[in-house]
Each structure stands twice: as C-alpha cells, then as structure tokens.
Scaffold this active site. Sequence first.
Site, mmCIF file in Angstrom:
data_model
loop_
_atom_site.group_PDB
_atom_site.id
_atom_site.type_symbol
_atom_site.label_atom_id
_atom_site.label_comp_id
_atom_site.label_asym_id
_atom_site.label_seq_id
_atom_site.Cartn_x
_atom_site.Cartn_y
_atom_site.Cartn_z
ATOM 1 N N CYS A 107 -13.360 32.472 4.672
ATOM 2 C CA CYS A 107 -12.073 31.787 4.756
ATOM 3 C C CYS A 107 -11.802 30.991 3.488
ATOM 4 O O CYS A 107 -10.688 31.006 2.957
ATOM 5 C CB CYS A 107 -12.052 30.867 5.976
ATOM 6 S SG CYS A 107 -10.470 30.038 6.254
ATOM 7 N N CYS A 206 -13.904 29.013 14.579
ATOM 8 C CA CYS A 206 -12.605 28.569 15.078
ATOM 9 C C CYS A 206 -11.849 29.657 15.836
ATOM 10 O O CYS A 206 -11.059 29.352 16.727
ATOM 11 C CB CYS A 206 -11.758 28.035 13.923
ATOM 12 S SG CYS A 206 -11.193 29.287 12.742
#
Length: 373
Positions: A107, A206
Amino acid sequence: MTPAPRLRVLAAMSGGVDSAVAAARAAEAGHDVTGVHLALSANPQSFRTGARGCCTIEDSRDARRAADVIGIPFYIWDMAERFRAEVVDDFVAEYRAGRTPNPCLRCNEKIKFAALLDKALALGFDAVCTGHYATIVTGPDGRRELHRASDQTKDQSYVLGVLDERQLAHALFPLGDTLTTKDEIRAEAERRGLAVAAKPDSHDICFIADGDTRGFLANRLGAAEGDILDEDGNRVGSHDGATGFTIGQRKGLRIGRPAPDGRPRYVLDISPVNNTVTVGPAEALEIAELTAIRPRWCGTPPTGPGAYTAQLRAHGEEVPVTAEAEGDELRVRFERPVRGVAPGQAVVLYDGTRVVGSGTIAATTRARAGTAG
C-alpha cells in the site's frame, strides 16, 4: 538561520490519531496543508469499524472533523479500484503462489507514495505528509535519507523501505523525529481539540473485515483438503487449504500424531501446486541466506558486498548480514541463522539507522544441511 521553506503539503488523513496530529504539526510549522482521505473500499460498510487504512465511513468522518478543527481544506479521493488491483488482488495472488505478502508495504509503495503522490504533484503540491513514525535526514551530499524514528519502539521505517529516492524527496513525516510516547501523541491530540485522541488503533489487515485471514483467502481461493507431510514425505495430518498457512506456524496444524521425539512441529514449506504443507522441528526453520527480487533503494544503490543489518518483519529484530545487489536480485547472508523467513516477505537493509533499501524474498537457504526453502 534560514527559515524552512513553506510547502504545499497534502496530508493523508486516515481518520486515526497519528495522521491527524501529523497534519496539525505540518500546518503549525507554517506549511499550506490540505487534508485528503483515501476511500479504499467500494463498499466501506463491509470494512471493520475503526480499522486503520481509510476503510470505513466512520474513518472518513473522523478525518473530516479533524481537518475542520485544524482549519485546513479537506477532500475525499476515491482510490478503491486502484487499491483493489494493487493491494487486495496482489495479496490473494501471492498466497495462491504459496508466498506470504505484506499488504502494508504494498500500500505504501503503490497507493500512498505512487498513486497519491503522483496526483499530488500533478496538482502542484510539494509533498505528501503521513502519520508514519520515521525520520527524513538530508545527507552530506544533499540527498534525503530515510532513517528510523527517534523513538525506535514506534519505528515504522520497515514498511517505508519500499520508497525510492524520488518519493522520499516529496515525503514528510512530522511524527518521526520526536521522542514522544503514543500516550503523549493522544494527549497532544486532545490539547488540539481532535476528537480522535481516544480512538483505538488497529493492527489487523484493513481490508479483512473480521480479521479472519484464512476465511478471507478460502472465500477467494477455495478450500481443498490436502496432506500435511513430515520432512521424509510421510503423511501426518490433513488440512482444508494450503493457502491458510504461513512459514513458521505452529498452532492449528491438526497433526494426527506427535513427532517421534515429542517436540512441536512447525510449517516448513507450503506447496500450492500439490496442495501440501510440510512440517518439521524448529531448527529446520533456520535460514542461512536468502535471495530477494525487485530491490528498491532509498537513495543510491550500493555497489559491491557490504555489511548491514536486516529486518524481516514490521516489529522484528535487526540481525547482522552481508548483502550484495546483483542486477535485479539482492543476496543476503546472515551472520547467524534466523527463523521463520517466508518467500513473499520483505527484507529491509539498514546502515545504522538509515534505511538502505528493500527486496521481496524469493528463495531461502536453510542452515541445516544447506537445503533450499
């Protein structure tokens, strides 16, 4: 003393306390700050409430309220499709291949300091600010270097080891050079009137709503029963999907009979091709060296072999190594064997507190009998 230049800064605000305080500090330092929340899920209701990583409606609202208190403009940018393709799909594909990826590094590399930074620069911003605990230092040659945070108990330089020199030139980490505890960061947020001061942290992935990584992978890759084998190829148990295991795992193996010596066994190898998991004693996990691919350098690439320390997990210990870059590969030899190293993980090299670079582990050589993993 010449004052620091006033920058146009885009502050990535996840909705958590760290990114909110980082944005507030950047604004207080005199920069022209704009807050942005990255919408990373096409269906944010499905992501865990309170998750770190810009994944819930609650998080976006918390980020907006923080920006209002700080007094900076605020926007929400939709990057759900890019996040799915670059992070979620990559995560699934890596497990399908029997590797163990780190989605946080991915990410940072592909979203926060590629997609976000590219868009920021196109809009005329000078830097992207995040709440990571790391430090940027200008070296003797005028180049920017990535270093560990001043408080190494909170250091997050490992997950930033994928940043290259260009990305570091446009990065800002306001939390990294202060010796403050997390309680002090929360107290600062409270003094600033930020409602996220008491918001709990989340350390799970997440995009996995319930924290059940094995179930998440089974839903996408399917669950197929296979064999658990010992090092001699004898069947000692069964599993319902090889992708649900990681190198070094001890619990949840469902082994039918104990080892002859009565000692616990650990996952040594995962083979998606024939859907088998191989287990063995702890000492069989010991790795003498590794080969990493796709090296990324936080500055000028090193030439020739050198002595460094290496970190293999986000909160792992540093171990002394000799490392050398050879084209698109990075070869790392450990001064003492290390355990639980899995292909797909990242190895990050350090020279003191400076981050030299990183690579994705492709192959390992075991210390015992020099076998490959």
